[in-house]
Design a protein around this motif. Structure first.
Motif, PDB file in Angstrom:
ATOM      1  N   GLY A   1      75.648  38.189  68.826  1.00  0.00           N
ATOM      2  CA  GLY A   1      75.186  39.340  69.605  1.00  0.00           C
ATOM      3  C   GLY A   1      76.225  40.433  69.765  1.00  0.00           C
ATOM      4  O   GLY A   1      75.886  41.556  70.133  1.00  0.00           O
ATOM      5  N   ASP A   2      77.502  40.129  69.537  1.00  0.00           N
ATOM      6  CA  ASP A   2      78.543  41.164  69.670  1.00  0.00           C
ATOM      7  C   ASP A   2      78.576  42.029  68.408  1.00  0.00           C
ATOM      8  O   ASP A   2      78.250  41.551  67.311  1.00  0.00           O
ATOM      9  CB  ASP A   2      79.921  40.535  69.859  1.00  0.00           C
ATOM     10  CG  ASP A   2      80.078  39.889  71.233  1.00  0.00           C
ATOM     11  OD1 ASP A   2      79.076  39.820  71.967  1.00  0.00           O
ATOM     12  OD2 ASP A   2      81.191  39.466  71.546  1.00  0.00           O
TER      13      ASP A   2
ATOM     14  N   ARG B   1      77.713  55.399  72.187  1.00  0.00           N
ATOM     15  CA  ARG B   1      77.221  54.327  71.316  1.00  0.00           C
ATOM     16  C   ARG B   1      77.311  53.011  72.085  1.00  0.00           C
ATOM     17  O   ARG B   1      78.309  52.745  72.759  1.00  0.00           O
ATOM     18  CB  ARG B   1      78.055  54.285  70.024  1.00  0.00           C
ATOM     19  CG  ARG B   1      78.067  55.645  69.332  1.00  0.00           C
ATOM     20  CD  ARG B   1      79.085  55.740  68.214  1.00  0.00           C
ATOM     21  NE  ARG B   1      78.644  55.165  66.960  1.00  0.00           N
ATOM     22  CZ  ARG B   1      77.838  55.768  66.101  1.00  0.00           C
ATOM     23  NH1 ARG B   1      77.391  56.987  66.345  1.00  0.00           N
ATOM     24  NH2 ARG B   1      77.495  55.174  64.972  1.00  0.00           N
ATOM     25  N   ALA B   2      76.254  52.221  71.993  1.00  0.00           N
ATOM     26  CA  ALA B   2      76.185  51.013  72.816  1.00  0.00           C
ATOM     27  C   ALA B   2      75.542  49.867  72.042  1.00  0.00           C
ATOM     28  O   ALA B   2      74.758  50.087  71.114  1.00  0.00           O
ATOM     29  CB  ALA B   2      75.382  51.303  74.088  1.00  0.00           C
ATOM     30  N   ASN B   3      75.893  48.672  72.456  1.00  0.00           N
ATOM     31  CA  ASN B   3      75.260  47.461  71.912  1.00  0.00           C
ATOM     32  C   ASN B   3      73.977  47.201  72.692  1.00  0.00           C
ATOM     33  O   ASN B   3      73.999  46.887  73.871  1.00  0.00           O
ATOM     34  CB  ASN B   3      76.235  46.269  72.058  1.00  0.00           C
ATOM     35  CG  ASN B   3      75.655  44.977  71.489  1.00  0.00           C
ATOM     36  OD1 ASN B   3      74.443  44.858  71.291  1.00  0.00           O
ATOM     37  ND2 ASN B   3      76.531  44.011  71.235  1.00  0.00           N
ATOM     38  N   VAL B   4      72.856  47.384  72.012  1.00  0.00           N
ATOM     39  CA  VAL B   4      71.550  47.124  72.631  1.00  0.00           C
ATOM     40  C   VAL B   4      70.911  45.961  71.874  1.00  0.00           C
ATOM     41  O   VAL B   4      70.555  46.107  70.700  1.00  0.00           O
ATOM     42  CB  VAL B   4      70.655  48.383  72.579  1.00  0.00           C
ATOM     43  CG1 VAL B   4      69.288  48.089  73.188  1.00  0.00           C
ATOM     44  CG2 VAL B   4      71.318  49.558  73.294  1.00  0.00           C
ATOM     45  N   ASP B   5      70.866  44.825  72.521  1.00  0.00           N
ATOM     46  CA  ASP B   5      70.245  43.627  71.923  1.00  0.00           C
ATOM     47  C   ASP B   5      70.847  43.271  70.569  1.00  0.00           C
ATOM     48  O   ASP B   5      70.121  42.967  69.607  1.00  0.00           O
ATOM     49  CB  ASP B   5      68.722  43.830  71.776  1.00  0.00           C
ATOM     50  CG  ASP B   5      68.064  44.060  73.129  1.00  0.00           C
ATOM     51  OD1 ASP B   5      68.592  43.546  74.140  1.00  0.00           O
ATOM     52  OD2 ASP B   5      67.039  44.766  73.175  1.00  0.00           O
ATOM     53  N   GLY B   6      72.179  43.403  70.467  1.00  0.00           N
ATOM     54  CA  GLY B   6      72.842  42.974  69.235  1.00  0.00           C
ATOM     55  C   GLY B   6      72.833  43.993  68.119  1.00  0.00           C
ATOM     56  O   GLY B   6      73.239  43.689  66.994  1.00  0.00           O
TER      57      GLY B   6
END
Ligand code: SF4
Length: 356
Positions: free
Chosen positions: A14-15, A38-43
């Motif tokens: 997931g990272d 920018r972001a991690n959204v659900d992997g």
């Protein structure tokens, strides 16, 4: 929100690691990168700011500053939120440091292109915040604009990874890149970044792309305005990029975290201009002060003033429509297509149509 490119899965499930800029943020699900965009959204890596502009207005192209690109013309200028540098001298910090929700409608690339045509702008400028962190949007805007004969330009700090540089420069016909100082200590202390990647971007731009490049350095009293540093910076541009790359030396005004530093004296800018010219740069300009001599473009062939300016306004010129000196026929480096315009120094707000 839109799916981003330039990322890879990290070892933990997931990272993700964002590879767009040298920070290479490692993000757990739900985490946002240092740029705030920018972001991690659900992997998956998502661009949170796609099309969400804080400001859209028309500026003179000289204000970017770009002095050798369609001079005298208006450019539809826009910018959004976030930045991958966090400069203590930032003059747009309300936008660059904004974090959290963005209550703005989406300006589609086609809407930006249509607004430029409607307003008679021959270019659009991604400015006010860092365009690189929204590269997927910049690239789509470039495509939409070129399809209707409008040229995209950008104003950037050049903190872009090797992987993203080709697309970044393909997205712009011209860029102005900030070289904030010529010392690693300044970049570390005042920008929380590093000098070397910016120099790599500048060299790449000059030697491996067709994008027209100008460079800006904000001279801050006591922090980056010494003669030796200015000389080294100018020498590096002349040797590693080209002696014909325009360098803009701008005046600092107290802002953000440097409220206790005084404004740059005009004499400092004039002296720095002389130092940079002595290192071989043909086009060195002063900015943010009243200095017609420092704003004038001299013909590199005969020395005649070919573009006279006063605070972004073209007062007179001696160029043919292709950018050749009318006295000696020397070609001025840059992008010229028709006679210089007469937009002047006006700034005009633009109301974007509501999205359907
Ligand atoms: S672009 Fe943003 S998320 Fe990506 S590495 Fe740079 S600061 Fe981090």
């Amino acid at each position: 929100m839109s799916q981003a490119r330039y990322w890879q899965a990290a070892s933990a499930p997931g990272d993700v690691v964002c590879t767009l800029c040298p920070h290479r943020c490692a993000l757990r699900p739900g985490a946002t990168g240092r740029c705030g965009a920018r972001a991690n959204v659900d992997g998956r890596l998502e661009l949170l700011t796609w099309g969400r502009n804080a400001v859209v207005c028309i500026d003179p192209i000289e204000k970017k500053p770009l002095y050798h690109f369609l001079p005298g013309t208006p450019t539809l200028s826009f910018g959004g939120f976030g930045c991958n540098l966090s400069c203590s001298c930032c003059q747009n910090w309300e936008l660059s440091r904004h974090r959290g929700g963005i209550d703005r409608p989406v300006d589609t690339p086609e809407a930006i292109a249509a607004a430029a045509v409607r307003k008679g702008c021959r270019s659009v400028a991604m400015t006010y915040n860092e365009p690189a962190i929204a590269l997927e949007y910049a690239s789509a805007v470039a495509d939409a604009c070129r399809a209707v004969g409008v040229r995209p330009v950008g104003v950037s700090a050049g903190y872009v990874s090797e992987a993203a540089r080709p697309e970044f420069f393909r997205s712009f016909d011209a860029v102005n890149i900030d070289l904030k100082a010529f010392s690693e200590s300044f970049y570390k202390r005042h920008c929380h970044a590093h000098l070397a990647p910016v120099l790599e971007t500048l060299k790449y731009a000059a030697t491996e792309t067709r994008t027209w490049v100008e460079v800006t350095t904000l001279l801050i009293p006591g922090l980056n305005d010494g003669d030796a540093e200015v000389a080294a910076l100018a020498r590096w541009i002349a040797e590693e990029m080209s002696p014909t790359v325009p360098l803009h030396l701008s005046a600092f005004h107290p802002d953000h975290k440097l409220m206790d530093v005084p404004p740059t004296p005009p004499a400092t800018l004039r002296r720095a201009r002389a130092v940079a010219r002595a290192e071989g740069l043909a086009f060195v300009y002063t900015g943010n002060i009243d200095d017609p001599e420092g704003e004038t473009t001299l013909c590199p062939g005969c020395g005649a003033p070919t573009l006279r300016r006063d605070r972004y306004e073209i007062l007179g010129h001696g160029l043919d429509p292709h950018g050749r000196c009318v006295r000696c026929d020397t070609q001025l480096p840059g992008v010229f297509d028709g006679p210089p315009g007469n937009w002047g120094r006006r700034r005009q707000a633009v109301i974007m149509p509501a999205p359907h």
